[in-house]
Write a protein that holds these residues in place. Structure first.
Motif, PDB file in Angstrom:
ATOM      1  N   LEU A 155       0.828  -1.103  -0.024  1.00  0.00           N
ATOM      2  CA  LEU A 155      -0.015  -0.124   0.015  1.00  0.00           C
ATOM      3  C   LEU A 155       1.102   1.320   0.053  1.00  0.00           C
ATOM      4  O   LEU A 155       0.637   2.257  -0.780  1.00  0.00           O
ATOM      5  N   GLY A 156       1.987   1.245   0.810  1.00  0.00           N
ATOM      6  CA  GLY A 156       2.861   2.220   0.881  1.00  0.00           C
ATOM      7  C   GLY A 156       3.533   2.750  -0.604  1.00  0.00           C
ATOM      8  O   GLY A 156       3.558   3.870  -1.003  1.00  0.00           O
ATOM      9  N   GLY A 157       3.733   1.519  -1.323  1.00  0.00           N
ATOM     10  CA  GLY A 157       4.482   1.744  -2.617  1.00  0.00           C
ATOM     11  C   GLY A 157       3.338   2.335  -3.534  1.00  0.00           C
ATOM     12  O   GLY A 157       3.786   3.160  -4.339  1.00  0.00           O
ATOM     13  N   VAL A 158       2.237   1.855  -3.545  1.00  0.00           N
ATOM     14  CA  VAL A 158       1.166   2.505  -4.511  1.00  0.00           C
ATOM     15  C   VAL A 158       1.013   4.050  -4.223  1.00  0.00           C
ATOM     16  O   VAL A 158       1.112   4.674  -4.938  1.00  0.00           O
ATOM     17  N   LEU A 159       0.810   4.336  -2.815  1.00  0.00           N
ATOM     18  CA  LEU A 159       0.386   5.747  -2.490  1.00  0.00           C
ATOM     19  C   LEU A 159       1.681   6.551  -2.951  1.00  0.00           C
ATOM     20  O   LEU A 159       1.484   7.790  -3.409  1.00  0.00           O
ATOM     21  N   ILE A 160       2.984   6.261  -2.587  1.00  0.00           N
ATOM     22  CA  ILE A 160       3.993   7.105  -2.933  1.00  0.00           C
ATOM     23  C   ILE A 160       4.115   7.387  -4.469  1.00  0.00           C
ATOM     24  O   ILE A 160       4.216   8.332  -4.747  1.00  0.00           O
ATOM     25  N   ALA A 161       3.844   6.245  -5.322  1.00  0.00           N
ATOM     26  CA  ALA A 161       3.639   6.439  -6.582  1.00  0.00           C
ATOM     27  C   ALA A 161       2.815   7.615  -7.064  1.00  0.00           C
ATOM     28  O   ALA A 161       2.919   8.414  -7.777  1.00  0.00           O
ATOM     29  N   VAL A 162       1.526   7.225  -6.555  1.00  0.00           N
ATOM     30  CA  VAL A 162       0.285   8.092  -6.922  1.00  0.00           C
ATOM     31  C   VAL A 162       0.492   9.677  -6.461  1.00  0.00           C
ATOM     32  O   VAL A 162       0.445  10.594  -7.269  1.00  0.00           O
ATOM     33  N   PHE A 163       1.113   9.781  -5.168  1.00  0.00           N
ATOM     34  CA  PHE A 163       1.342  11.093  -4.725  1.00  0.00           C
ATOM     35  C   PHE A 163       2.437  11.636  -5.438  1.00  0.00           C
ATOM     36  O   PHE A 163       2.129  12.830  -5.549  1.00  0.00           O
ATOM     37  N   TYR A 164       3.550  11.217  -5.681  1.00  0.00           N
ATOM     38  CA  TYR A 164       4.685  11.784  -6.499  1.00  0.00           C
ATOM     39  C   TYR A 164       4.135  12.157  -8.085  1.00  0.00           C
ATOM     40  O   TYR A 164       4.476  13.305  -8.296  1.00  0.00           O
ATOM     41  N   LEU A 165       3.399  11.302  -8.263  1.00  0.00           N
ATOM     42  CA  LEU A 165       2.953  11.815  -9.823  1.00  0.00           C
ATOM     43  C   LEU A 165       1.724  12.899  -9.882  1.00  0.00           C
ATOM     44  O   LEU A 165       1.867  13.827 -10.807  1.00  0.00           O
ATOM     45  N   LEU A 166       1.289  12.980  -8.807  1.00  0.00           N
ATOM     46  CA  LEU A 166       0.066  13.711  -8.635  1.00  0.00           C
ATOM     47  C   LEU A 166       0.713  15.110  -8.347  1.00  0.00           C
ATOM     48  O   LEU A 166       0.402  16.324  -9.142  1.00  0.00           O
ATOM     49  N   ALA A 167       1.637  15.027  -7.590  1.00  0.00           N
ATOM     50  CA  ALA A 167       2.504  16.621  -7.299  1.00  0.00           C
ATOM     51  C   ALA A 167       3.349  16.944  -8.456  1.00  0.00           C
ATOM     52  O   ALA A 167       3.402  17.978  -8.711  1.00  0.00           O
ATOM     53  N   THR A 168       4.044  15.967  -9.065  1.00  0.00           N
ATOM     54  CA  THR A 168       4.821  16.284 -10.296  1.00  0.00           C
ATOM     55  C   THR A 168       3.939  16.982 -11.460  1.00  0.00           C
ATOM     56  O   THR A 168       4.167  17.978 -12.147  1.00  0.00           O
ATOM     57  N   LEU A 169       2.615  16.366 -11.471  1.00  0.00           N
ATOM     58  CA  LEU A 169       2.014  16.825 -12.745  1.00  0.00           C
ATOM     59  C   LEU A 169       1.484  18.221 -12.431  1.00  0.00           C
ATOM     60  O   LEU A 169       1.434  19.243 -13.103  1.00  0.00           O
ATOM     61  N   GLY A 170       1.090  18.489 -10.996  1.00  0.00           N
ATOM     62  CA  GLY A 170       0.842  19.838 -10.771  1.00  0.00           C
ATOM     63  C   GLY A 170       1.907  20.831 -10.664  1.00  0.00           C
ATOM     64  O   GLY A 170       1.569  21.997 -11.426  1.00  0.00           O
ATOM     65  N   ILE A 171       3.081  20.504 -10.692  1.00  0.00           N
ATOM     66  CA  ILE A 171       4.197  21.494 -10.766  1.00  0.00           C
ATOM     67  C   ILE A 171       4.681  21.757 -12.229  1.00  0.00           C
ATOM     68  O   ILE A 171       4.733  23.020 -12.817  1.00  0.00           O
ATOM     69  N   LEU A 172       4.402  20.536 -12.965  1.00  0.00           N
ATOM     70  CA  LEU A 172       4.658  20.915 -14.610  1.00  0.00           C
ATOM     71  C   LEU A 172       3.682  21.778 -15.366  1.00  0.00           C
ATOM     72  O   LEU A 172       3.963  22.256 -16.196  1.00  0.00           O
ATOM     73  N   ALA A 173       2.405  21.591 -14.575  1.00  0.00           N
ATOM     74  CA  ALA A 173       1.270  22.263 -15.207  1.00  0.00           C
ATOM     75  C   ALA A 173       1.579  23.873 -14.933  1.00  0.00           C
ATOM     76  O   ALA A 173       0.888  24.745 -15.536  1.00  0.00           O
ATOM     77  N   THR A 174       2.459  24.450 -13.823  1.00  0.00           N
ATOM     78  CA  THR A 174       2.333  25.603 -13.457  1.00  0.00           C
ATOM     79  C   THR A 174       3.633  26.252 -13.818  1.00  0.00           C
ATOM     80  O   THR A 174       3.704  27.379 -14.077  1.00  0.00           O
ATOM     81  N   MET A 175       4.769  25.505 -13.865  1.00  0.00           N
ATOM     82  CA  MET A 175       6.017  26.138 -14.022  1.00  0.00           C
ATOM     83  C   MET A 175       6.852  25.387 -15.047  1.00  0.00           C
ATOM     84  O   MET A 175       6.841  24.255 -15.573  1.00  0.00           O
TER      85      MET A 175
END
Length: 414
Positions: A155-175
């Motif tokens: 579960l930790g591995g899945v959550l880490i992947a999801v959160f990192y992808l989500l955060a990365t997408l948000g930063i790339l959408a902005t900067m």
């Protein structure tokens, strides 16, 4: 690894596993100083950043001298804050991107992994997924660790992947990708997302404080594992006995925590001296001021942060290098040994879990130093290589003295 490769290898692995933490902590609190200075609207010199990192390293050491039961709330709250920050990065970033246009072109071609990019980011990707073994240190507090730990890892591995992808997408959408700072990109992205209003500035401060808290919770969480590991190694006569000393009241590692502070202090003094010639941080006084206007001025900041971070990361990857071969050898030679949890999937999964991670770890270490197709950075190699070499030499001296003292003790008894 001691059971498979002997005491000498076990001692070196224990040393690397612990010293990587002591070398990594300065990078975390270096980042703490940069983000903190942004929130306060001030500019720090090289020595001021080093001073903040040193003070926070000692604060962390004193926190980790308390017993685990009384500080578990700290990393638990930090996990909640990290989930909030990453979720907001993703949701707000995508919203701003859809409203004002995405800062980077995001389509199937740009998000498809490439070999070149993979080689460059492989070390950091591996580093981000490390630390699952620390959960085993809390097995005595679980009702059914045989079931709970495998569930937590998956579960930790899945959550880490999801959160990192989500955060990365948000930063790339902005900067724009070329303006993203390795050290302070998260807060800069939030600054752009929220704009310059009074409420927005208040929200930015709250998120900044939450971010600073997660940095503290990260180092405390890791200390629970690495400090206990080196205490055990000292108790087993693999490292100096003095490292096994525990706090009289709390039972937590004492001397190890003190040495964590000492090593962090030495590292930050050394790197403070290297960077003392220039400005250490870029202040965000205008929410629409992005780093593209001053990339050249901030080079020393990025270089220093990456140097300090690499010191701990490379030694951490090195400490894991023999872990998977040891796992494979024990499962093949000692197959009848009863184990709380086993990797399912038969021999194919067994060999896969023994060989593939070892290759990835080795590549991660190599790519931290040099990525094929890029220019070789002699200054980076010299700075980081010197730090790692010093750490290895000190480890060898300690291990040699410990084994010599043990042999002398045995001869005296005989």
């Amino acid at each position: 690894m001691r059971r498979v490769f002997g005491d000498a290898v076990g001692a070196r692995v224990a040393w690397l596993y612990w010293v990587n933490y002591a070398l990594w902590v300065p990078a975390v609190f270096y980042l703490f100083a940069l983000v903190g200075s942004q929130l306060l609207g001030i500019e720090l010199s090289a020595w001021e950043v080093a001073g903040v990192a040193i003070v926070m390293s000692w604060v962390k050491s004193f926190i980790t001298m308390r017993d685990v039961e009384h500080i578990l709330w700290l990393p638990n709250l930090g996990s909640i804050f990290k989930a909030i920050i990453m979720t907001l990065l993703g949701v707000c970033g995508v919203y701003v991107g859809m409203k004002n246009g995405f800062a980077n072109e995001i389509n199937w071609q740009t998000v498809t992994p490439s070999l070149e990019a993979g080689m460059g980011y492989l070390p950091v990707i591996i580093f981000n997924f490390m630390g699952f073994e620390i959960i085993a240190g809390a097995s005595s507090a679980m009702n059914d660790p045989k079931k709970d730990i495998p569930k937590a890892v998956i579960l930790g591995g899945v959550l880490i992947a999801v959160f990192y992808l989500l955060a990365t997408l948000g930063i790339l959408a902005t900067m724009p990708v070329e303006t993203i700072s390795d050290a302070t990109g998260v807060m800069e992205a939030f600054s752009i997302m929220f704009g310059g209003g009074g409420i927005a500035k208040g929200a930015l401060v709250v998120l900044g404080l939450m971010f600073l808290y997660t940095l503290i919770s990260n180092v405390v969480t890791w200390a629970m594992g690495v400090n206990r590991a080196v205490v055990y190694a000292a108790q087993e006569n693999l490292l100096p006995k003095s490292l096994a000393k525990l706090h009289l009241k709390t039972g937590a590692p004492l001397n190890v925590a003190i040495w964590n502070g000492v090593i962090s202090t030495v590292v930050m003094l050394a790197y403070g001296a290297l960077a003392s010639g220039g400005s250490m941080n870029e202040i965000l006084t205008d929410t629409h001021h992005v780093m593209a206007d001053s990339l050249e001025d901030q080079g020393s900041v990025e270089d220093l942060f990456w140097d300090v971070f690499s010191l701990g990361a490379i030694t951490l990857l090195a400490s894991y290098l023999l872990l998977f071969p040891a796992f494979l050898k024990l499962r093949l030679q000692d197959a009848k040994q009863e184990r709380p949890y086993k990797v399912p999937g038969g021999k194919f999964a067994l060999y896969y879990c023994g060989v593939v991670p070892s290759i990835l770890l080795l590549l991660g270490i190599i790519f931290f130093v040099y990525v094929p197709g890029t220019e070789f950075d002699e200054d980076y190699f010299r700075n980081v290589g010197t730090g790692i070499l010093v750490a290895l030499i000190i480890g060898e001296i300690l291990i040699f003295r410990t084994r010599k003292a043990q042999n002398t003790s045995k001869q005296t008894e005989q």
